[in-house]
Design an enzyme around this catalytic site. Structure first.
Site, PDB file in Angstrom:
ATOM      1  N   TYR A 199     -12.275  -1.495  -3.643  1.00 59.11           N
ATOM      2  CA  TYR A 199     -12.793  -1.693  -2.283  1.00 59.11           C
ATOM      3  C   TYR A 199     -14.306  -1.511  -2.207  1.00 59.11           C
ATOM      4  CZ  TYR A 199      -8.158  -2.063  -0.120  1.00 59.11           C
ATOM      5  OH  TYR A 199      -6.905  -2.495   0.281  1.00 59.11           O
ATOM      6  N   GLU A 239      -9.465  -9.991  -7.818  1.00 59.85           N
ATOM      7  CA  GLU A 239      -8.485  -8.921  -7.588  1.00 59.85           C
ATOM      8  C   GLU A 239      -7.301  -9.038  -8.543  1.00 59.85           C
ATOM      9  OE1 GLU A 239      -9.783  -8.560  -2.880  1.00 59.85           O
ATOM     10  OE2 GLU A 239      -7.780  -9.313  -3.372  1.00 59.85           O
ATOM     11  N   ASN A 291      -2.186   0.249   6.812  1.00 58.33           N
ATOM     12  CA  ASN A 291      -1.643  -1.008   7.333  1.00 58.33           C
ATOM     13  C   ASN A 291      -0.746  -1.764   6.350  1.00 58.33           C
ATOM     14  OD1 ASN A 291      -3.656  -1.810   5.650  1.00 58.33           O
ATOM     15  ND2 ASN A 291      -4.816  -2.966   7.163  1.00 58.33           N
ATOM     16  N   HIS A 339      -2.046  -5.431   1.483  1.00 57.53           N
ATOM     17  CA  HIS A 339      -3.326  -6.103   1.257  1.00 57.53           C
ATOM     18  C   HIS A 339      -3.084  -7.580   0.995  1.00 57.53           C
ATOM     19  CE1 HIS A 339      -7.310  -7.010  -0.425  1.00 57.53           C
ATOM     20  NE2 HIS A 339      -6.675  -7.652  -1.380  1.00 57.53           N
ATOM     21  N   LYS A 355       0.828  -1.210   0.000  1.00 52.06           N
ATOM     22  CA  LYS A 355       0.000   0.000   0.000  1.00 52.06           C
ATOM     23  C   LYS A 355       0.869   1.271   0.000  1.00 52.06           C
ATOM     24  CE  LYS A 355      -3.989  -2.240   2.210  1.00 52.06           C
ATOM     25  NZ  LYS A 355      -4.990  -2.144   3.312  1.00 52.06           N
TER      26      LYS A 355
END
Ligand code: UDP
Ligand code: MG
Length: 138
Positions: A50, A127, A113, A116, A10
């Site tokens: 998302y 995805e 965080n 993913h 990320k």
């Protein structure tokens, strides 16, 4: 494709220079790189990726964060890939992640965080198709 999963490093982890260390951990944990690219998400594309979280209170913050800067997307292969990779990255909230997990080592908060990981074989497929054509998979 039950031996494959999808991941993104990320924007927080990328910006903090952790991409190399994270990819090293992934490869050393026994995952084979099937596809790999550096790219970035428009807010529209982040929202689409998302969309399952559309109704959640954190959605707009998440979309803003995920479109903030470069990311690295990858398809990974290993026996039991989805579950083993979720174990390697640790809990969504780094404060609750096990020691030695990628999120414990590199993530700052529940929102930002670091990484993913797909949560099911079906989502791994969806995805992966979101980011990669068949020509980009080795
Ligand atoms: N997220 C957040 N607040 C929350 C839950 C999740 O900002 O309360 C963000 C976080 O970046 C997380 C992503 O939304 O990784 C997707 O949430 P999910 O529950 O699918 O967690 P994951 O599968 O990434 O562990
Ligand atoms: Mg998830």
């Amino acid at each position: 494709m039950s031996n494959r999963t999808f991941t993104m490093i990320k924007p927080d982890a990328f910006a903090n220079g952790h991409s190399g260390a994270i990819l090293d951990m992934i490869v050393k944990a026994g995952f084979r790189l099937v596809a790999l690219k550096m790219t970035s998400l428009s807010s529209q594309k982040a929202g689409e990726f998302y969309s399952v979280h559309q109704a959640r209170p954190f959605y707009s913050e998440l979309v803003e964060f995920m479109s903030r800067g470069p990311i690295i997307a990858a398809i990974l292969e290993k026996e039991n890939a989805v579950a083993d990779f979720r174990k390697l990255i640790g809990a969504t909230d780094p404060a609750k992640a096990d020691p030695g997990t990628i999120r414990k080592l590199f993530a700052a908060s529940l929102g930002e965080n670091a990484i993913h990981g797909s949560d099911s074989d079906e989502n791994a497929r969806t995805e992966s198709d979101f980011f990669f054509s068949n020509l980009e998979r080795i």
